[in-house]
Design a protein around this motif. Structure first.
Motif, PDB file in Angstrom:
ATOM      1  N   PRO A   7       0.839  -1.196   0.000  1.00 24.83           N
ATOM      2  CA  PRO A   7       0.000   0.000   0.000  1.00 24.83           C
ATOM      3  C   PRO A   7       0.875   1.247   0.000  1.00 24.83           C
ATOM      4  O   PRO A   7       1.945   1.278   0.580  1.00 24.83           O
ATOM      5  N   THR A   8       0.404   2.264  -0.683  1.00 21.09           N
ATOM      6  CA  THR A   8       1.130   3.524  -0.741  1.00 21.09           C
ATOM      7  C   THR A   8       0.951   4.263   0.577  1.00 21.09           C
ATOM      8  O   THR A   8      -0.160   4.404   1.071  1.00 21.09           O
ATOM      9  N   ALA A   9       2.056   4.739   1.142  1.00 18.59           N
ATOM     10  CA  ALA A   9       1.990   5.507   2.382  1.00 18.59           C
ATOM     11  C   ALA A   9       1.272   6.819   2.108  1.00 18.59           C
ATOM     12  O   ALA A   9       1.462   7.439   1.064  1.00 18.59           O
ATOM     13  N   ALA A  10       0.462   7.229   3.043  1.00 22.12           N
ATOM     14  CA  ALA A  10      -0.248   8.497   2.896  1.00 22.12           C
ATOM     15  C   ALA A  10       0.736   9.654   3.042  1.00 22.12           C
ATOM     16  O   ALA A  10       1.639   9.609   3.871  1.00 22.12           O
ATOM     17  N   TYR A  11       0.550  10.660   2.221  1.00 28.29           N
ATOM     18  CA  TYR A  11       1.379  11.848   2.312  1.00 28.29           C
ATOM     19  C   TYR A  11       0.869  12.764   3.417  1.00 28.29           C
ATOM     20  O   TYR A  11      -0.327  12.777   3.715  1.00 28.29           O
ATOM     21  N   LYS A  12       1.768  13.528   3.981  1.00 32.10           N
ATOM     22  CA  LYS A  12       1.381  14.526   4.968  1.00 32.10           C
ATOM     23  C   LYS A  12       0.664  15.668   4.269  1.00 32.10           C
ATOM     24  O   LYS A  12       0.976  16.002   3.128  1.00 32.10           O
ATOM     25  N   GLN A  13      -0.282  16.262   4.971  1.00 25.35           N
ATOM     26  CA  GLN A  13      -0.935  17.456   4.450  1.00 25.35           C
ATOM     27  C   GLN A  13       0.025  18.630   4.606  1.00 25.35           C
ATOM     28  O   GLN A  13       0.711  18.724   5.622  1.00 25.35           O
ATOM     29  N   PRO A  14       0.045  19.552   3.675  1.00 24.09           N
ATOM     30  CA  PRO A  14       0.913  20.715   3.817  1.00 24.09           C
ATOM     31  C   PRO A  14       0.261  21.820   4.650  1.00 24.09           C
ATOM     32  O   PRO A  14       0.293  22.999   4.315  1.00 24.09           O
ATOM     33  N   VAL A  15      -0.356  21.396   5.740  1.00 19.06           N
ATOM     34  CA  VAL A  15      -0.975  22.302   6.710  1.00 19.06           C
ATOM     35  C   VAL A  15      -0.568  21.785   8.075  1.00 19.06           C
ATOM     36  O   VAL A  15      -0.752  20.601   8.379  1.00 19.06           O
ATOM     37  N   SER A  16      -0.005  22.669   8.903  1.00 18.37           N
ATOM     38  CA  SER A  16       0.519  22.226  10.192  1.00 18.37           C
ATOM     39  C   SER A  16       0.203  23.227  11.293  1.00 18.37           C
ATOM     40  O   SER A  16      -0.357  24.300  11.041  1.00 18.37           O
ATOM     41  N   VAL A  17       0.606  22.836  12.501  1.00 16.20           N
ATOM     42  CA  VAL A  17       0.466  23.713  13.665  1.00 16.20           C
ATOM     43  C   VAL A  17       1.837  23.911  14.307  1.00 16.20           C
ATOM     44  O   VAL A  17       2.713  23.052  14.219  1.00 16.20           O
ATOM     45  N   LEU A  18       1.985  25.048  14.934  1.00 18.90           N
ATOM     46  CA  LEU A  18       3.147  25.386  15.748  1.00 18.90           C
ATOM     47  C   LEU A  18       2.585  25.811  17.091  1.00 18.90           C
ATOM     48  O   LEU A  18       1.742  26.707  17.152  1.00 18.90           O
TER      49      LEU A  18
END
Length: 156
Positions: A7-18
């Motif tokens: 299975p293809t690993a899911a990519y991270k969303q380019p939205v994050s928190v600091l």
């Protein structure tokens, strides 16, 4: 016949928190990355599917520091985000062609010298620092900028 397609690993969303965590004494909590020793930062993390930035901030604080109960009561949403270029050495975590990330900023005041329980796979050390030292120590310009803006948000 055996299916050898992984299975293809899911990519991270380019939205994050600091999330900037600071004690009632004004000292700032920083964490040293396990995958990049010498890289110090505040709590960070990408949103997971269906999460709001606030929910992601609560989750990341709990996962990375063990301060979940405190965060639920005192997490402050700055209602501010910034966009930055994703470091080349971390772009493989995102879908092909993704080079920018939007980061939402939060802060959290905790009792001075609160006990920290690190996520061992993510961080190898932690420490409490005065604001000038913390701002100089973090590797990320967006983290540094947020730290320098922090005094306008804290109730000290």
């Amino acid at each position: 016949m055996i299916n050898s397609t992984a299975p293809t690993a899911a990519y991270k969303q380019p939205v994050s928190v600091l999330v900037l965590i600071y004690g009632t004494d004004g000292r700032i909590l920083l964490l040293e990355r396990a995958d990049r020793p010498g890289f110090w930062q505040s709590v960070t993390g990408s949103l997971e599917a269906g999460e709001t930035p606030f929910q992601a901030a609560l989750r990341e604080v709990g996962e990375e520091t063990g301060l979940q109960q405190t965060a639920t009561q005192a997490l402050y949403d700055w209602q501010h985000s910034s966009e930055y270029e994703i470091y080349a050495h971390w772009r493989h975590r995102y879908a092909p062609g993704v080079t920018r990330n939007t980061e939402h900023v939060f802060s959290l005041q905790v009792p001075a010298n609160s006990a920290i329980c690190l996520a061992a796979k993510e961080h190898i050390a932690w420490g409490w620092y005065d604001l000038p030292t913390a701002a100089a120590k973090v590797f990320s310009p967006s983290n540094r900028d947020a730290l320098l803006a922090l005094p306008q948000y804290w109730p000290l």
